[in-house]
Design an enzyme around this catalytic site. Structure first.
Site, PDB file in Angstrom:
ATOM      1  N   LYS A 192     -18.693  -3.773 -14.292  1.00  0.00           N
ATOM      2  CA  LYS A 192     -18.032  -4.230 -15.528  1.00  0.00           C
ATOM      3  C   LYS A 192     -19.256  -4.794 -16.208  1.00  0.00           C
ATOM      4  CE  LYS A 192     -16.013  -7.473 -13.082  1.00  0.00           C
ATOM      5  NZ  LYS A 192     -16.142  -7.041 -11.752  1.00  0.00           N
ATOM      6  N   ARG A 267      -8.785 -13.453 -14.058  1.00  0.00           N
ATOM      7  CA  ARG A 267      -8.905 -13.007 -12.704  1.00  0.00           C
ATOM      8  C   ARG A 267      -7.540 -13.608 -12.043  1.00  0.00           C
ATOM      9  NH1 ARG A 267     -14.824 -12.522 -12.259  1.00  0.00           N
ATOM     10  NH2 ARG A 267     -15.429 -11.774 -10.323  1.00  0.00           N
ATOM     11  N   ARG A 306     -28.104  -4.674  -4.701  1.00  0.00           N
ATOM     12  CA  ARG A 306     -28.689  -5.598  -5.877  1.00  0.00           C
ATOM     13  C   ARG A 306     -29.000  -7.059  -5.514  1.00  0.00           C
ATOM     14  NH1 ARG A 306     -24.260  -7.488 -10.310  1.00  0.00           N
ATOM     15  NH2 ARG A 306     -23.356  -8.534  -8.430  1.00  0.00           N
ATOM     16  N   ARG A 312     -28.670 -13.177  -6.701  1.00  0.00           N
ATOM     17  CA  ARG A 312     -27.492 -13.887  -6.545  1.00  0.00           C
ATOM     18  C   ARG A 312     -26.861 -14.394  -5.127  1.00  0.00           C
ATOM     19  NH1 ARG A 312     -22.985 -10.677 -10.642  1.00  0.00           N
ATOM     20  NH2 ARG A 312     -21.606 -11.683  -9.162  1.00  0.00           N
ATOM     21  N   ARG A 324     -14.967 -11.747  -1.523  1.00  0.00           N
ATOM     22  CA  ARG A 324     -14.696 -11.684  -3.054  1.00  0.00           C
ATOM     23  C   ARG A 324     -13.636 -10.566  -3.036  1.00  0.00           C
ATOM     24  NH1 ARG A 324     -20.972 -10.544  -4.567  1.00  0.00           N
ATOM     25  NH2 ARG A 324     -20.076 -10.151  -6.770  1.00  0.00           N
TER      26      ARG A 324
HETATM   27  P1  AP5 Z   1     -22.365  -4.836 -12.020  1.00  0.00           P
HETATM   28  O1  AP5 Z   1     -22.289  -4.000 -13.454  1.00  0.00           O
HETATM   29  O2  AP5 Z   1     -22.909  -5.986 -11.864  1.00  0.00           O
HETATM   30  O3  AP5 Z   1     -20.747  -4.879 -11.562  1.00  0.00           O
HETATM   31  P2  AP5 Z   1     -19.718  -6.074 -11.788  1.00  0.00           P
HETATM   32  O4  AP5 Z   1     -18.571  -5.486 -11.801  1.00  0.00           O
HETATM   33  O5  AP5 Z   1     -20.139  -6.918 -13.007  1.00  0.00           O
HETATM   34  O6  AP5 Z   1     -20.118  -6.913 -10.545  1.00  0.00           O
HETATM   35  P3  AP5 Z   1     -20.221  -8.492 -10.394  1.00  0.00           P
HETATM   36  O7  AP5 Z   1     -20.829  -8.883  -9.041  1.00  0.00           O
HETATM   37  O8  AP5 Z   1     -20.744  -8.765 -11.359  1.00  0.00           O
HETATM   38  O9  AP5 Z   1     -18.699  -8.674 -10.395  1.00  0.00           O
HETATM   39  P4  AP5 Z   1     -18.084 -10.051  -9.743  1.00  0.00           P
HETATM   40  O10 AP5 Z   1     -16.746  -9.925 -10.508  1.00  0.00           O
HETATM   41  O11 AP5 Z   1     -17.962 -10.186  -8.358  1.00  0.00           O
HETATM   42  O12 AP5 Z   1     -18.900 -11.058 -10.240  1.00  0.00           O
HETATM   43  P5  AP5 Z   1     -18.746 -12.239 -11.666  1.00  0.00           P
HETATM   44  O13 AP5 Z   1     -20.200 -12.471 -12.147  1.00  0.00           O
HETATM   45  O14 AP5 Z   1     -17.666 -11.661 -12.620  1.00  0.00           O
HETATM   46  O15 AP5 Z   1     -22.775  -3.646 -11.233  1.00  0.00           O
HETATM   47  C1  AP5 Z   1     -22.986  -4.076  -9.648  1.00  0.00           C
HETATM   48  C2  AP5 Z   1     -24.367  -3.300  -9.056  1.00  0.00           C
HETATM   49  O16 AP5 Z   1     -23.936  -1.951  -8.992  1.00  0.00           O
HETATM   50  C3  AP5 Z   1     -25.513  -3.380 -10.128  1.00  0.00           C
HETATM   51  O17 AP5 Z   1     -26.613  -3.596  -9.381  1.00  0.00           O
HETATM   52  C4  AP5 Z   1     -25.570  -2.096 -11.005  1.00  0.00           C
HETATM   53  O18 AP5 Z   1     -26.731  -1.788 -11.283  1.00  0.00           O
HETATM   54  C5  AP5 Z   1     -24.969  -1.278  -9.865  1.00  0.00           C
HETATM   55  N1  AP5 Z   1     -24.011  -0.199 -10.610  1.00  0.00           N
HETATM   56  C6  AP5 Z   1     -23.027  -0.246 -11.731  1.00  0.00           C
HETATM   57  N2  AP5 Z   1     -22.927   0.863 -12.071  1.00  0.00           N
HETATM   58  C7  AP5 Z   1     -23.364   1.934 -11.129  1.00  0.00           C
HETATM   59  C8  AP5 Z   1     -22.866   3.106 -11.097  1.00  0.00           C
HETATM   60  N3  AP5 Z   1     -22.270   3.905 -11.751  1.00  0.00           N
HETATM   61  N4  AP5 Z   1     -23.671   3.891  -9.844  1.00  0.00           N
HETATM   62  C9  AP5 Z   1     -24.490   2.936  -9.157  1.00  0.00           C
HETATM   63  N5  AP5 Z   1     -24.768   1.865  -9.131  1.00  0.00           N
HETATM   64  C10 AP5 Z   1     -23.964   1.201 -10.308  1.00  0.00           C
HETATM   65  O19 AP5 Z   1     -18.355 -13.355 -10.769  1.00  0.00           O
HETATM   66  C11 AP5 Z   1     -18.918 -14.237  -9.841  1.00  0.00           C
HETATM   67  C12 AP5 Z   1     -18.188 -15.439  -9.289  1.00  0.00           C
HETATM   68  O20 AP5 Z   1     -17.956 -16.394 -10.544  1.00  0.00           O
HETATM   69  C13 AP5 Z   1     -16.788 -15.061  -8.769  1.00  0.00           C
HETATM   70  O21 AP5 Z   1     -16.804 -14.633  -7.600  1.00  0.00           O
HETATM   71  C14 AP5 Z   1     -16.199 -16.426  -9.374  1.00  0.00           C
HETATM   72  O22 AP5 Z   1     -16.499 -17.423  -8.066  1.00  0.00           O
HETATM   73  C15 AP5 Z   1     -17.028 -16.802 -10.432  1.00  0.00           C
HETATM   74  N6  AP5 Z   1     -15.922 -16.512 -11.478  1.00  0.00           N
HETATM   75  C16 AP5 Z   1     -16.176 -15.596 -12.637  1.00  0.00           C
HETATM   76  N7  AP5 Z   1     -15.210 -15.272 -13.095  1.00  0.00           N
HETATM   77  C17 AP5 Z   1     -14.131 -16.028 -12.998  1.00  0.00           C
HETATM   78  C18 AP5 Z   1     -13.031 -16.156 -13.300  1.00  0.00           C
HETATM   79  N8  AP5 Z   1     -12.337 -15.718 -14.572  1.00  0.00           N
HETATM   80  N9  AP5 Z   1     -12.072 -17.048 -12.548  1.00  0.00           N
HETATM   81  C19 AP5 Z   1     -12.569 -17.750 -11.513  1.00  0.00           C
HETATM   82  N10 AP5 Z   1     -13.667 -17.477 -11.129  1.00  0.00           N
HETATM   83  C20 AP5 Z   1     -14.488 -16.718 -11.754  1.00  0.00           C
HETATM   84 MG    MG Z   2     -20.576  -8.618 -13.359  1.00  0.00          MG
END
Ligand code: AP5
Ligand code: MG
Length: 377
Positions: A192, A267, A306, A312, A324
């Site tokens: 994402k 979410r 990562r 992280r 997660r």
């Molecule tokens: P990346 O692009 O970072 O993926 P992502 O989908 O953004 O993954 P996140 O880890 O950020 O998702 P998340 O939903 O767990 O975290 P968030 O920050 O939202 O890619 C991941 C990796 O893969 C990278 O290293 C990238 O380089 C690699 N990659 C990407 N595309 C690739 C490809 N095509 N091929 C190979 N490699 C690739 O949330 C974190 C925490 O915050 C949650 O757990 C929760 O506690 C809290 N939180 C956030 N939002 C909310 C909400 N709305 N409600 C409640 N709690 C929330």
């Molecule tokens: Mg992200």
């Protein structure tokens, strides 16, 4: 739609609704004014129409007086308020009720408070037809509010755009450029954030990642950060109320954007509903939710990889990552149905090169842009 000078405005509050709002304000004030003969102090020019209707609906003795202040130039508040016509009768010992058409920054209200402090009034009440909570920066009391509105420019019913529009019997809102608002959906590690970084440049959209905002707050040790940290560290969702309020604030800070990419929000069903309400309030909508699909095992490898460099906390061990996923399956996956019912759900393969995936996303977005352009014509 109407045109005033160079700008277009769309209907916002009907004459009937205005009538109801003004009647209720007058009734509420009268109830609190027992035994008083108030002096209504109307703030010109904007409130002339409101004042006229309000006093007709005020069922009791009253006096009417006027002051004239100016702070607007075009559609922007200038910040400095000029007094053009001051108080021209003694208000000493009187119950004064200020009638304002709209309160936004509160700069004019501040001047009014200062002005009336000198007058030694017995009691002061502020009545405003419209109030913009997002724009209001002062700690000043407002006693009666007709209608809270988003931070958008309005005209009609006394309010003007460079002097035009005051005579309109209903209220219009500045027409917004057609926006594209996207939700990027997908499990942790689905890509994402990676894809949002490309899409925001390509389509000039504002990228809001709730995860990034939380991490920024954790780094800066804010109250919000402290609150969110334990949840994030354990791979659990942060409570809805906190997340929703934070998201609203992010959107409201960026209302001039051409559109938004919501990454990691919504979410939960409660968050999705809150987003719909927010979009409706701001005169926008979610145009599409696009899910990036990939197998858990692929995602776990990406995140552990990562975790070695990102620092992280939630990428460090497989157990937290799996938690997660569990949170996602239980609370977030049901949103697929929510958006399918609205005909907004799209799904694409999230495995492949980053460029290929951007290409797949762009196809979906381009089809939305094409539909929007047709609607605009
Ligand atoms: P990346 O692009 O970072 O993926 P992502 O989908 O953004 O993954 P996140 O880890 O950020 O998702 P998340 O939903 O767990 O975290 P968030 O920050 O939202 O890619 C991941 C990796 O893969 C990278 O290293 C990238 O380089 C690699 N990659 C990407 N595309 C690739 C490809 N095509 N091929 C190979 N490699 C690739 O949330 C974190 C925490 O915050 C949650 O757990 C929760 O506690 C809290 N939180 C956030 N939002 C909310 C909400 N709305 N409600 C409640 N709690 C929330
Ligand atoms: Mg992200």
């Amino acid at each position: 739609m109407i045109k005033l000078h160079d700008k277009y405005f769309v209907p916002y509050v009907t004459a009937t609704e205005l009538d109801e709002v003004v009647s209720e304000l007058a009734r509420n004030l009268k109830r609190d004014m027992e035994g008083e003969v108030p002096v209504f102090l109307s703030v010109l020019n904007g409130s002339f129409m409101f004042t006229s209707d309000f006093v007709k609906k005020y069922d009791g003795d009253c006096e009417v007086s006027f002051i004239k202040l100016a702070s607007y130039c075009g559609t922007e508040s200038t910040g400095t308020v000029k007094e053009l016509v001051g108080v021209n009768q003694s208000l000493k010992g009187r119950s004064v009720v200020v009638l304002e058409d709209i309160i936004d920054s509160g700069n004019t209200l501040e001047v009014i408070y200062d002005l009336l402090k000198k007058e030694k009034v017995k009691d002061l009440k502020i009545v405003t037809l419209f109030f913009k909570p997002v724009a209001f920066t002062k700690k000043l009391k407002i006693d009666y509010i007709g209608k809270e509105i988003p931070n958008r420019f309005i005209v009609g019913y006394g309010l003007d755009y460079d002097e035009l529009g005051r005579n309109l019997p209903e209220v219009y809102q500045l027409k917004r450029k057609k926006m594209i608002n996207l939700v990027l959906f997908g499990k942790p590690g689905a890509g994402k954030g990676t894809q949002a970084n490309f899409l925001k440049e390509k389509y000039s959209l504002k990228h809001i990642s709730t995860g990034d905002v939380f991490r920024f707050n954790i780094k800066n040790e804010t109250e919000l950060g402290k609150l969110a940290k334990t949840y994030i560290d354990n791979g659990e969702l942060v409570p809805d109320e906190v997340t929703i309020n934070m998201l609203k604030a992010e959107v409201e800070k960026n209302l001039d954007a051409a559109g938004f990419i919501f990454d990691g929000f919504p979410r939960t069903t409660a968050q999705a509903k809150a987003l719909d309400e927010l979009m409706q309030y701001e005169g926008m909508q979610v145009d599409a939710t696009i899910a990036l699909e990939a197998d858990d095992e692929v995602l776990i490898q990406r995140l552990l990889e990562r975790g070695k460099v990102s620092g992280r906390s939630d990428d460090q061990d497989e157990e937290k990552i799996r938690n997660r996923f569990t949170e996602y399956n239980e609370k977030t996956a049901p949103l697929t149905e929510y958006y399918k019912k609205q005909n907004k759900f799209h799904s694409i393969n999230g495995v492949g090169t980053i460029e290929d995936i951007t290409e797949r996303l762009s196809k979906v977005i381009d089809s939305l842009v094409a539909v929007n352009t047709m609607k605009d014509k």
